[in-house]
Design an enzyme around this catalytic site. Structure first.
Site, PDB file in Angstrom:
ATOM      1  N   ASN A  88      69.569  78.110 -16.371  1.00 23.12           N
ATOM      2  CA  ASN A  88      68.864  79.394 -16.407  1.00 23.12           C
ATOM      3  C   ASN A  88      69.476  80.387 -17.390  1.00 23.12           C
ATOM      4  OD1 ASN A  88      66.666  78.889 -14.846  1.00 23.12           O
ATOM      5  ND2 ASN A  88      67.645  79.485 -12.938  1.00 23.12           N
ATOM      6  N   SER A 117      68.372  80.811  -7.639  1.00 23.76           N
ATOM      7  CA  SER A 117      68.383  80.546  -9.075  1.00 23.76           C
ATOM      8  C   SER A 117      69.533  81.258  -9.777  1.00 23.76           C
ATOM      9  CB  SER A 117      67.089  81.043  -9.714  1.00 23.76           C
ATOM     10  OG  SER A 117      65.982  80.551  -9.018  1.00 23.76           O
ATOM     11  N   GLU A 156      71.682  71.553 -10.031  1.00 20.16           N
ATOM     12  CA  GLU A 156      72.996  72.113 -10.343  1.00 20.16           C
ATOM     13  C   GLU A 156      73.737  72.375  -9.033  1.00 20.16           C
ATOM     14  OE1 GLU A 156      72.228  74.716 -14.372  1.00 20.16           O
ATOM     15  OE2 GLU A 156      71.447  75.517 -12.519  1.00 20.16           O
ATOM     16  N   HIS A 173      71.157  73.994  -6.628  1.00 18.90           N
ATOM     17  CA  HIS A 173      70.016  74.593  -7.323  1.00 18.90           C
ATOM     18  C   HIS A 173      69.052  73.530  -7.852  1.00 18.90           C
ATOM     19  CE1 HIS A 173      68.365  76.863 -11.015  1.00 18.90           C
ATOM     20  NE2 HIS A 173      67.646  77.159  -9.965  1.00 18.90           N
TER      21      HIS A 173
HETATM   22  P1  NAD Z   1      58.737  81.917  -2.578  1.00 17.06           P
HETATM   23  O1  NAD Z   1      58.485  83.371  -2.562  1.00 17.06           O
HETATM   24  O2  NAD Z   1      57.669  81.000  -3.033  1.00 17.06           O
HETATM   25  O3  NAD Z   1      59.200  81.434  -1.128  1.00 17.06           O
HETATM   26  C1  NAD Z   1      60.181  82.109  -0.402  1.00 17.06           C
HETATM   27  C2  NAD Z   1      59.849  81.928   1.071  1.00 17.06           C
HETATM   28  O4  NAD Z   1      60.941  82.477   1.837  1.00 17.06           O
HETATM   29  C3  NAD Z   1      58.589  82.681   1.517  1.00 17.06           C
HETATM   30  O5  NAD Z   1      57.662  81.757   2.073  1.00 17.06           O
HETATM   31  C4  NAD Z   1      59.093  83.687   2.548  1.00 17.06           C
HETATM   32  O6  NAD Z   1      58.206  83.914   3.617  1.00 17.06           O
HETATM   33  C5  NAD Z   1      60.365  82.991   3.011  1.00 17.06           C
HETATM   34  N1  NAD Z   1      61.307  83.873   3.693  1.00 17.06           N
HETATM   35  C6  NAD Z   1      61.592  85.172   3.446  1.00 17.06           C
HETATM   36  N2  NAD Z   1      62.492  85.613   4.329  1.00 17.06           N
HETATM   37  C7  NAD Z   1      62.788  84.574   5.150  1.00 17.06           C
HETATM   38  C8  NAD Z   1      63.646  84.420   6.281  1.00 17.06           C
HETATM   39  N3  NAD Z   1      64.383  85.414   6.744  1.00 17.06           N
HETATM   40  N4  NAD Z   1      63.687  83.216   6.886  1.00 17.06           N
HETATM   41  C9  NAD Z   1      62.925  82.178   6.435  1.00 17.06           C
HETATM   42  N5  NAD Z   1      62.101  82.277   5.369  1.00 17.06           N
HETATM   43  C10 NAD Z   1      62.039  83.461   4.751  1.00 17.06           C
HETATM   44  O7  NAD Z   1      60.073  81.747  -3.442  1.00 17.06           O
HETATM   45  P2  NAD Z   1      60.600  80.433  -4.213  1.00 17.06           P
HETATM   46  O8  NAD Z   1      60.090  80.455  -5.581  1.00 17.06           O
HETATM   47  O9  NAD Z   1      60.379  79.232  -3.343  1.00 17.06           O
HETATM   48  O10 NAD Z   1      62.152  80.770  -4.291  1.00 17.06           O
HETATM   49  C11 NAD Z   1      62.999  80.536  -3.194  1.00 17.06           C
HETATM   50  C12 NAD Z   1      64.426  80.426  -3.685  1.00 17.06           C
HETATM   51  O11 NAD Z   1      64.508  79.322  -4.584  1.00 17.06           O
HETATM   52  C13 NAD Z   1      64.910  81.666  -4.449  1.00 17.06           C
HETATM   53  O12 NAD Z   1      66.253  81.896  -4.147  1.00 17.06           O
HETATM   54  C14 NAD Z   1      64.752  81.252  -5.886  1.00 17.06           C
HETATM   55  O13 NAD Z   1      65.672  81.896  -6.733  1.00 17.06           O
HETATM   56  C15 NAD Z   1      65.043  79.764  -5.816  1.00 17.06           C
HETATM   57  N6  NAD Z   1      64.453  78.951  -6.885  1.00 17.06           N
HETATM   58  C16 NAD Z   1      63.170  79.167  -7.282  1.00 17.06           C
HETATM   59  C17 NAD Z   1      62.637  78.379  -8.300  1.00 17.06           C
HETATM   60  C18 NAD Z   1      61.227  78.561  -8.755  1.00 17.06           C
HETATM   61  O14 NAD Z   1      60.888  78.022  -9.806  1.00 17.06           O
HETATM   62  N7  NAD Z   1      60.376  79.267  -8.031  1.00 17.06           N
HETATM   63  C19 NAD Z   1      63.419  77.370  -8.892  1.00 17.06           C
HETATM   64  C20 NAD Z   1      64.706  77.163  -8.427  1.00 17.06           C
HETATM   65  C21 NAD Z   1      65.232  77.968  -7.425  1.00 17.06           C
END
Ligand code: NAD
Length: 289
Positions: free
Chosen positions: A195, A123, A156, A144
Site C-alpha cells: 500500500n 490496510s 502481508e 493483511h
Molecule cells: P467494509 O466497510 O466493507 O466492512 C466492514 C464491516 O465491519 C462492515 O460490515 C461493518 O458493519 C463491520 N463492523 C463495524 N463495526 C463492527 C464491530 N464492532 N463488530 C463487527 N463488525 C463491525 O470494509 P472492508 O473494505 O471490508 O475493510 C475492512 C478492513 O479490511 C479494514 O481495516 C480495511 O482497511 C481492511 N482491508 C480492506 C481492503 C479493501 O480492499 N477493501 C483490502 C485489505 C484490507
C-alpha cells in the site's frame, strides 16, 4: 501454539473483506464463524457463500463434497462472543477506524481464549496501535489480505515490536494453509509494503484528476497499458471502496496533522455523495446493481 492446533477461526466484520476471508478459511478446512454488527452485512455474506460455492462446483473448480464441507464449516452470527469464544485465531476485518478497532481488540481479549492469536486485516493501522488495548500484545499482529481475498494470493504479515516470533510464524503458516503467499515484514511501517507503493501511485493519479489533466478513465487506461497493471488506480479504488480511501486518509491526517495527508477533494466529495464504488453502484465508474 502451532498452526496445526488451529481448528477454529473467528472473523470480525463481514464486509468487503471479511466475507471472503471467512469463506476462504472455511474452504481451507477451518471451522469459521463470521460476525458483524450489521445483520444486512451478515445476510449478504451468507448469500455470497450460498452462491459462490455451487458456482465453483459448476465451473469444475471445487468438488461437491468440498463445497458442502466448506458450507458446514462456516457460520454467521451477530454475537462477537459466539464468534470468538472457541477461536484459536481471530482475524479482525471491521471498518478502518482506529477507535473502533481498539474497542474490538479490547473485547476480543476478554472473549477469545487466552491462547488465541488476534490479527488485524487493517490496510494501514499497525498492530501496535491496537495491541495495547489487550493484555496479550505478544499474540497480536497484522495479517493483511488483498481484495478480493478469495483470489489475491499475497498476504502481508507484519511483526510489531510486541509480536512474539511464534505469533508471526504461526500467522505465516496459517496463510500457507489457506493457499496464500505470505510476505513477512520484520518491522512495522505505516501502509506496510504494497500500500505504500500503491498510495504513491494513487495520490499522483488523484492529483492529475484534481488538476483536470485527464479524466479517471484515461488515467486508468494509461496505467494499465503502460505499466501493465491489471487495473488502473480509479477502477481499483471503486473495487476497494472510495469510503475506505477516505477513512485511510482521514486516519492518517488525524495522526500526523499534515494537511498533505488529507483525502483529495475528489475523494471528499465522492465520500459525501455516497459514491463509494462498486458496492454503491457508482464510484469513478457506473455499475449495475
Ligand atoms: P467494509 O466497510 O466493507 O466492512 C466492514 C464491516 O465491519 C462492515 O460490515 C461493518 O458493519 C463491520 N463492523 C463495524 N463495526 C463492527 C464491530 N464492532 N463488530 C463487527 N463488525 C463491525 O470494509 P472492508 O473494505 O471490508 O475493510 C475492512 C478492513 O479490511 C479494514 O481495516 C480495511 O482497511 C481492511 N482491508 C480492506 C481492503 C479493501 O480492499 N477493501 C483490502 C485489505 C484490507
Amino acid at each position: 501454539m502451532k498452526t496445526a492446533k488451529i481448528r477454529n477461526i473467528g472473523v470480525v466484520g463481514a464486509g468487503n473483506m471479511g466475507h471472503q476471508i471467512a469463506l476462504l478459511a472455511a474452504l481451507s478446512g477451518f471451522k469459521t464463524t463470521c460476525t458483524d454488527i450489521s445483520e444486512e452485512a451478515l445476510k449478504k455474506a451468507e448469500s455470497f457463500a450460498d452462491k459462490y460455492l455451487p458456482e465453483r462446483v459448476a465451473k469444475g473448480k471445487l468438488t461437491q463434497e468440498a463445497a458442502e464441507q466448506a458450507r458446514r464449516n462456516i457460520s454467521f452470527t451477530s454475537s462477537l462472543e459466539e464468534a470468538v469464544k472457541d477461536a484459536d485465531f481471530v482475524i479482525e476485518a471491521a471498518t478502518e477506524k482506529l477507535d473502533l478497532k481498539r474497542k474490538i481488540f479490547a473485547s476480543l481479549d476478554k472473549l477469545a481464549p487466552p491462547h488465541a492469536i488476534l490479527a488485524t486485516n487493517s490496510s494501514f493501522i499497525v498492530s501496535s496501535m491496537v495491541a495495547n488495548a489487550t493484555a496479550r500484545p505478544a499474540k497480536i499482529c497484522n495479517m493483511h489480505f488483498f481484495n478480493p481475498a478469495l483470489v489475491m494470493r499475497l498476504v502481508e504479515v507484519v511483526k510489531g515490536p510486541h509480536t512474539a516470533p511464534e505469533t508471526a510464524d504461526v500467522t505465516v503458516e496459517l496463510c500457507k494453509a489457506m493457499g496464500k503467499l505470505p510476505v513477512l515484514l520484520k518491522k512495522e511501517i505505516y501502509g506496510f509494503l504494497v500500500n505504500r507503493v500503491l498510495m504513491a501511485l494513487t495520490n499522483e493519479a488523484l492529483y492529475l484528476l484534481d488538476q483536470g489533466i485527464a479524466d479517471a478513465e484515461e488515467i486508468d487506461l494509461a496505467i494499465t497499458n503502460a505499466l501493465g497493471h491489471p487495473m488502473g488506480p480509479f477502477r481499483l479504488m471503486d473495487l476497494t471502496g472510495v469510503d475506505l480511501t477516505y477513512h485511510i486518509c482521514m486516519e492518517r491526517y488525524r495522526e500526523t496533522g499534515n494537511p498533505a495527508d488529507k483525502p483529495s477533494p475528489t475523494v471528499v466529495e465522492m465520500y459525501a455523495r455516497g459514491e463509494w464504488g462498486q458496492k454503491k453502484g457508482k464510484g469513478f465508474y457506473q455499475y449495475q446493481k
